[in-house]
Write an enzyme that holds these catalytic residues in place. Structure first.
Site, short mmCIF file in Angstrom:
data_model
loop_
_atom_site.label_atom_id
_atom_site.label_comp_id
_atom_site.label_asym_id
_atom_site.label_seq_id
_atom_site.Cartn_x
_atom_site.Cartn_y
_atom_site.Cartn_z
N LYS A 192 -20.89 7.82 -27.43
CA LYS A 192 -20.47 8.85 -26.46
C LYS A 192 -21.18 10.33 -27.02
O LYS A 192 -21.58 11.28 -26.04
CB LYS A 192 -19.27 9.10 -26.05
CG LYS A 192 -18.18 9.45 -27.34
CD LYS A 192 -17.80 10.94 -27.41
CE LYS A 192 -17.03 11.19 -28.57
NZ LYS A 192 -16.98 12.50 -29.05
N THR A 249 -16.02 14.84 -24.11
CA THR A 249 -17.12 15.26 -24.90
C THR A 249 -18.22 15.97 -23.90
O THR A 249 -18.70 16.83 -24.45
CB THR A 249 -17.57 14.23 -25.72
OG1 THR A 249 -16.49 13.55 -26.31
CG2 THR A 249 -18.21 14.91 -27.10
#
Ligand SMILES: NC(=O)C1=CN([C@@H]2O[C@H](COP(=O)(O)OP(=O)(O)OC[C@H]3O[C@@H](n4cnc5c(N)ncnc54)[C@H](OP(=O)(O)O)[C@@H]3O)[C@@H](O)[C@H]2O)C=CC1
Ligand SMILES: O=C(CO)COP(=O)(O)O
Length: 340
Positions: A192, A249
């Protein structure tokens, strides 16, 4: 009460040490800088990494690794991935009993494509470890240290050890789930960061929410594609350590990967960006590792590929987006659905 040694006194190590201290454990934190450890012990702060946060007075800092780990039943490893082998080399020499090793680092090693738990397996002899447990999920240190509601997942091949670690950390602000899919949990948390760099870059270029939603969604597709090829359960990518961590994120100003990508999108050079950050940006090294692994495994990862070229081959960020948009037409779900 468990005796826990936290190895790594950056933002995440300090925030997790605070959670453990809140839960009444005997927590020691190891860092390599004398001044920082003195600050933790006398002022109960770690201003460089968690500005404005008051740390529990019971949390004790050490620069001597042997002292920090002596008698500990659990070691929490929270160093940047590139430092893990070096840190484990020192740590292993000081282990006098088999310990539970929990790691909370997110990255993949270039050239070997190893996940952190695999590096631990290689570096720590089997008779010095009880188990290896991974802690991952959508959890910025800045919010955890303010005791804001957070959820994470712990994973291990030994479910009883995962539950033991769940019990160590869980409290009313920090909810901990278990998942036996260690491959998926580690890969989701690591990959990610690549997409977060891309999301920051997109924002830095001035693109909007449509572009970011596209990156998150198509990013998840390529994470799942590589992850399942490596043996992960596809459903893990629909959970906290997959889409959950991707969302936090890619959309938070706390994310160092998003911030670094944002500066790159505004035209700053990689070296200057990393210098300015002064904290670990795991996505850069993981992009290299994932790019290599995807080539080896023959897995299509278009976002990772263009990011690799921006980071390491001088490709212009806007050209990278144009390239993604000009790819030949394809179906949306057939690649992932065939894996379910
Ligand atoms: N911050 C967060 O919110 C989260 C971070 N993580 C992961 O946790 C890991 C650590 O990140 P984080 O704490 O944020 O990083 P930071 O950049 O905040 O801190 C890095 C820490 O590692 C130390 N360090 C750097 N190089 C070495 C080395 N060679 N040997 C020993 N120690 C070293 C630094 O020490 P010094 O100060 O002396 O340089 C510092 O204590 C990363 O993998 C990250 O992806 C996971 C979830 C959340
Ligand atoms: O992993 C994280 C949150 O879950 C932290 O992300 P950054 O390393 O981008 O700050």
């Amino acid at each position: 009460m468990e005796k826990v040694a936290v190895v790594g006194a950056g933002s995440w190590g300090t925030a997790l040490a605070l959670v453990l201290a809140d839960n009444g454990h005997d927590v020691r934190i190891w860092g390599r800088r004398q001044k920082q450890i003195e600050e933790i012990n006398s002022l109960h702060t770690n201003e460089k990494y968690l500005p404005g946060v008051s740390l529990p007075e019971e949390l004790r800092g050490f620069t001597d690794l042997q002292e920090a780990v002596s008698g500990a039943g659990t070691i929490l490893l929270v160093a940047p991935t590139k430092a893990i082998r070096e840190v484990l080399g020192d740590l292993t020499a000081h282990l006098d009993q088999p310990v539970t090793i929990v790691h909370a680092s997110k990255g993949i090693e270039p050239e070997t494509y190893k996940r952190v738990s695999e590096i631990i397996e290689e570096e720590v002899p089997a008779d010095k470890r009880k188990s290896i447990v991974v802690l991952s999920g959508p959890s910025h240190a800045e919010e955890v240290s303010l005791r804001q509601p957070t959820t994470v997942t712990v994973s291990s091949s030994d479910i009883e050890e995962a539950e033991f670690v769940q019990d160590l950390f869980i409290n009313q602000n920090f909810r901990v789930y278990t998942n036996p899919d260690i491959v998926g949990v580690e890969l989701g948390g690591s990959l990610k960061n690549i997409i977060a760099l891309g999301a920051g870059m997109s924002d830095g270029l001035g693109y909007g929410d449509n572009a970011k939603a596209a990156l998150i969604t198509r990013g998840l597709a390529e994470i799942a594609r590589l992850g399942t090829k490596m043996g992960a359960n596809p459903l893990t990518f629909a959970g906290l350590t997959g889409i959950g961590d991707l969302i936090v994120t890619c959309t938070s100003v706390h994310s160092r990967n998003w911030r670094a990508g944002n500066m790159l999108g505004k035209g700053e050079a990689l070296e200057a960006v990393l210098e300015k950050m002064g904290m670990v940006v795991e996505g850069v090294r993981t992009t290299k590792a994932a790019y290599q692994l995807a080539q080896k495994e023959n897995v299509e990862m278009p976002i990772t590929n263009v990011l690799h070229d921006v980071l390491f081959d001088g490709k212009n960020a806007k050209e990278a987006v144009d390239e993604l948009m000009r790819r030949s037409r394809t179906h949306e779900v057939e690649d992932v659905s065939s894996l379910l």
